[in-house]
Design an enzyme around this catalytic site. Sequence first.
Site, PDB file in Angstrom:
ATOM      1  N   SER A  43     -17.384  38.545   3.776  1.00 26.39           N
ATOM      2  CA  SER A  43     -16.526  38.974   2.674  1.00 26.39           C
ATOM      3  C   SER A  43     -16.880  38.357   1.322  1.00 26.39           C
ATOM      4  CB  SER A  43     -15.059  38.708   2.995  1.00 26.39           C
ATOM      5  OG  SER A  43     -14.760  37.342   2.897  1.00 26.39           O
ATOM      6  N   LYS A  91     -11.481  33.410  -0.881  1.00 24.11           N
ATOM      7  CA  LYS A  91     -11.611  34.573  -1.771  1.00 24.11           C
ATOM      8  C   LYS A  91     -11.761  34.102  -3.212  1.00 24.11           C
ATOM      9  CE  LYS A  91     -10.729  37.269   1.694  1.00 24.11           C
ATOM     10  NZ  LYS A  91     -11.870  37.817   2.386  1.00 24.11           N
TER      11      LYS A  91
END
Length: 176
Positions: A43, A91
Amino acid sequence: MAQSHGWVKRYFKAFCKGFFVAVPVAVTFLDQVACVARVEGASMQPSLNPGGSQSSDVVLLNHWKVRNFEVQRGDIVSLVSPKNPEQKIIKRVIALEGDIIRTMGHKNRYVRVPRGHIWVEGDHHGHSFDSNSFGPVSLGLLHAHATHILWPPERWQKLESVLPPERLPVQSEDES
């Protein structure tokens, strides 16, 4: 024989004193200041794990910076997953409270990030479970700020707080 027994007793006593001081200090440091974590998954590619499944980057996580929720756009942060509290995810911060963001696959095309929340996304769009899936994230779920890649050695570097130009907020709180 009695002398050697006295030496062992002194050594054991000194070891115990050191151990019972060092363990709480180490636990406090790891809990409040910094720790390391292995990043898994795709990711955050290419920023983290650019080699795919062959390697996992190990990053330094700074707890101190997020203590007062001092994050900025572009920071890479570790947070408790809003969908699974047993899991931590990593993230990039895309938008801060008050910002209006153009989403990528969220149910709403535009979202104003509510007070006390941030919008986070993975760098590898389409391969990331992020705010586009679960919406704005409460600042209370912040765990740490990723500051450096520590492993593998050929990737040692400071992680920069860079926001991709295409992910700039449509309107920032500072512009209002």
